[in-house]
Design a protein around this motif. Structure first.
Motif, short mmCIF file in Angstrom:
data_model
loop_
_atom_site.label_atom_id
_atom_site.label_comp_id
_atom_site.label_asym_id
_atom_site.label_seq_id
_atom_site.Cartn_x
_atom_site.Cartn_y
_atom_site.Cartn_z
N VAL A 9 15.21 -62.50 6.85
CA VAL A 9 14.52 -62.96 5.65
C VAL A 9 13.49 -63.79 6.02
CG1 VAL A 9 14.97 -64.68 3.75
CG2 VAL A 9 17.00 -62.65 4.04
N THR A 10 13.08 -64.57 7.11
CA THR A 10 11.71 -65.69 7.00
C THR A 10 10.72 -64.76 7.74
OG1 THR A 10 13.23 -66.30 8.79
CG2 THR A 10 13.62 -67.15 8.03
N SER A 11 10.93 -63.65 7.94
CA SER A 11 9.63 -63.04 8.42
C SER A 11 9.46 -61.65 7.01
CB SER A 11 9.99 -61.69 9.21
OG SER A 11 10.49 -62.28 10.35
N ALA A 12 9.65 -61.91 5.56
CA ALA A 12 10.02 -61.53 4.72
C ALA A 12 10.27 -60.00 4.89
CB ALA A 12 8.02 -61.22 4.23
N VAL A 13 10.67 -59.62 4.98
CA VAL A 13 11.68 -58.44 5.25
C VAL A 13 12.13 -57.93 4.34
CG1 VAL A 13 13.08 -56.59 6.29
CG2 VAL A 13 11.61 -57.84 7.85
N PRO A 14 12.10 -57.00 3.24
CA PRO A 14 12.56 -56.59 1.95
C PRO A 14 14.04 -56.17 2.10
CG PRO A 14 10.98 -55.57 1.56
CD PRO A 14 10.82 -56.24 3.48
N GLN B 6 19.53 -54.76 4.71
CA GLN B 6 20.83 -53.88 4.07
C GLN B 6 20.79 -53.06 4.27
OE1 GLN B 6 20.51 -52.04 0.16
NE2 GLN B 6 22.55 -52.43 0.41
N LYS B 7 19.86 -51.96 5.22
CA LYS B 7 19.80 -51.07 5.41
C LYS B 7 20.57 -51.15 6.77
CE LYS B 7 16.91 -46.55 6.68
NZ LYS B 7 16.09 -46.67 8.21
N TRP B 8 19.59 -52.36 8.09
CA TRP B 8 19.39 -52.06 9.09
C TRP B 8 21.00 -52.66 9.35
CZ3 TRP B 8 14.10 -54.57 9.45
CH2 TRP B 8 12.77 -53.76 9.66
N LEU B 9 21.47 -53.56 9.10
CA LEU B 9 22.64 -54.24 9.39
C LEU B 9 23.25 -53.47 8.55
CD1 LEU B 9 21.57 -57.75 8.12
CD2 LEU B 9 22.22 -57.28 9.63
N GLY B 10 23.52 -52.25 8.15
CA GLY B 10 24.52 -51.01 7.48
C GLY B 10 25.74 -52.10 6.37
N HIS B 11 24.82 -52.55 4.90
CA HIS B 11 25.58 -53.29 3.71
C HIS B 11 26.06 -52.41 3.90
CE1 HIS B 11 24.28 -58.09 5.84
NE2 HIS B 11 25.90 -57.10 6.63
N ALA B 12 26.75 -51.78 2.66
CA ALA B 12 27.17 -51.38 1.78
C ALA B 12 26.38 -52.30 0.02
CB ALA B 12 28.59 -50.94 1.17
N ARG B 13 26.72 -52.99 0.01
CA ARG B 13 26.27 -53.85 -1.44
C ARG B 13 24.77 -54.84 -0.79
NH1 ARG B 13 30.43 -56.72 -3.49
NH2 ARG B 13 28.64 -57.23 -5.02
N LEU B 14 23.64 -55.07 -1.62
CA LEU B 14 22.55 -55.44 -1.24
C LEU B 14 22.98 -56.88 -1.49
CD1 LEU B 14 19.60 -55.10 -1.62
CD2 LEU B 14 18.95 -56.00 -3.26
N ALA B 15 24.26 -57.11 -2.67
CA ALA B 15 24.16 -58.56 -2.65
C ALA B 15 25.43 -59.14 -1.35
CB ALA B 15 25.28 -58.28 -4.04
N THR B 16 25.24 -58.56 -0.42
CA THR B 16 25.95 -58.90 0.86
C THR B 16 24.25 -59.24 2.26
OG1 THR B 16 27.84 -57.66 1.13
CG2 THR B 16 27.34 -58.48 3.28
N ALA C 64 21.73 -60.19 0.58
CA ALA C 64 20.95 -61.79 -0.13
C ALA C 64 21.99 -62.81 -0.18
CB ALA C 64 21.87 -62.01 -1.63
N ILE C 65 22.71 -62.63 1.12
CA ILE C 65 23.37 -64.19 0.99
C ILE C 65 22.39 -65.15 2.33
CG2 ILE C 65 24.58 -63.02 3.23
CD1 ILE C 65 26.13 -66.10 1.01
N TYR C 66 22.06 -64.04 3.20
CA TYR C 66 20.93 -65.05 3.95
C TYR C 66 19.60 -64.68 2.90
CZ TYR C 66 23.21 -62.37 7.67
OH TYR C 66 24.28 -61.09 7.92
N THR C 67 19.28 -65.17 1.98
CA THR C 67 18.77 -65.86 1.89
C THR C 67 18.55 -67.18 0.86
OG1 THR C 67 19.45 -65.43 -0.83
CG2 THR C 67 17.85 -64.22 -0.27
N ASP C 68 20.04 -67.63 1.41
CA ASP C 68 20.83 -69.61 1.24
C ASP C 68 20.43 -69.86 2.70
OD1 ASP C 68 21.43 -69.32 -1.30
OD2 ASP C 68 23.86 -69.07 -1.26
N ALA C 69 19.54 -69.85 3.66
CA ALA C 69 19.59 -70.18 4.77
C ALA C 69 18.92 -71.65 4.45
CB ALA C 69 18.39 -68.93 5.36
N ILE C 70 19.37 -72.92 5.27
CA ILE C 70 18.56 -73.98 4.83
C ILE C 70 17.84 -74.56 5.86
CG2 ILE C 70 20.50 -74.74 3.98
CD1 ILE C 70 21.67 -75.63 5.71
N GLY C 71 16.95 -75.39 6.18
CA GLY C 71 16.84 -76.52 7.18
C GLY C 71 15.50 -75.63 7.08
N PRO C 72 14.28 -75.88 8.64
CA PRO C 72 13.14 -74.60 8.35
C PRO C 72 13.91 -73.48 8.37
CG PRO C 72 14.64 -75.74 10.43
CD PRO C 72 15.54 -75.77 9.89
N GLU C 73 14.74 -72.73 8.05
CA GLU C 73 14.10 -71.50 7.53
C GLU C 73 14.33 -71.31 6.16
OE1 GLU C 73 17.61 -72.54 9.58
OE2 GLU C 73 15.82 -72.14 11.62
#
Length: 203
Positions: A162-167, A172-182, A184-193
């Motif tokens: 997410v912090t490297s601007a990967v779509p 999702q494809k690389w992580l093997g998530h069934a849903r994009l919503a899963t 998307a949780i990484y966009t909730d990163a806080i702090g320096p991220e």
């Protein structure tokens, strides 16, 4: 009656809860990009099979069980990818290819003698042993808390993407998530991220 949602948890439509980035006390469950680098540095001093195992987890975001199931025939050196069976799918035989640095592929070839292994697994370890090896490297890197786990490495890969601007759909494809919503949780990163994400908007 309203239901409380734990910190770092996303809730969608039907009310199904997705993965959490924080535990019940608010402690982070993912490696920051800096911790991810420290983890990889500490792995350099570990025995070679431990080093390649940790590097595979960190550079692909795969699940612990998926790394342990990786066979020599699914290390595609010419294609520049590792091919994992997505073990959380409802049926077997679903694979995904994750691009990795050429140096990792070269190290896997050198350490594991891929040609001789054939269809054998790269790491003939139990899940408990794999978990323990990761925890040992975490300790060597002085990384503590709920993030110091194989799942923390996987989450750290998602944060790094997410912090490297990967779509998101690519992550999702690389992580093997069934849903994009899963994913998307990484966009909730806080702090320096989160700061790094925001800087792209300020530019």
């Amino acid at each position: 009656m309203a239901h409380s949602v734990a910190p770092g948890t996303k809730q969608f439509g039907s009310g199904a809860l997705l993965m959490r980035l924080y535990d019940s006390t608010g402690r982070r469950k993912y490696l920051t990009p800096r911790e991810r680098q420290e983890f990889l540095r500490a792995a350099e001093s570990a025995p070679q099979p431990v080093r390649t195992f940790c590097a595979t987890l960190a550079h692909t975001g795969c699940r612990l069980s998926e790394a342990l199931a990786l066979t020599a025939t699914r290390v595609d050196v010419s294609g520049g990818v590792l091919v994992f069976e997505s073990l959380k799918k409802r049926r077997k035989g679903i694979y995904r290819a994750v691009p990795v640095p050429p140096t990792l592929l070269q190290t896997l070839e050198a350490v594991h003698d891929l040609g001789a292994l054939g269809d054998a697994r790269l790491w003939d370890w139990s899940r408990t042993t794999g978990w323990r090896r990761v925890r040992e490297v975490m300790a060597a890197a002085a990384i503590l808390g709920p993030c110091a786990t194989p799942k923390g490495v996987r989450h750290g890969f998602g944060i790094k993407a997410v912090t490297s601007a990967v779509p998101l759909n690519m992550a999702q494809k690389w992580l093997g998530h069934a849903r994009l919503a899963t994913t998307a949780i990484y966009t909730d990163a806080i702090g320096p991220e989160e700061q790094k994400i925001a800087e792209r908007m300020w530019a």
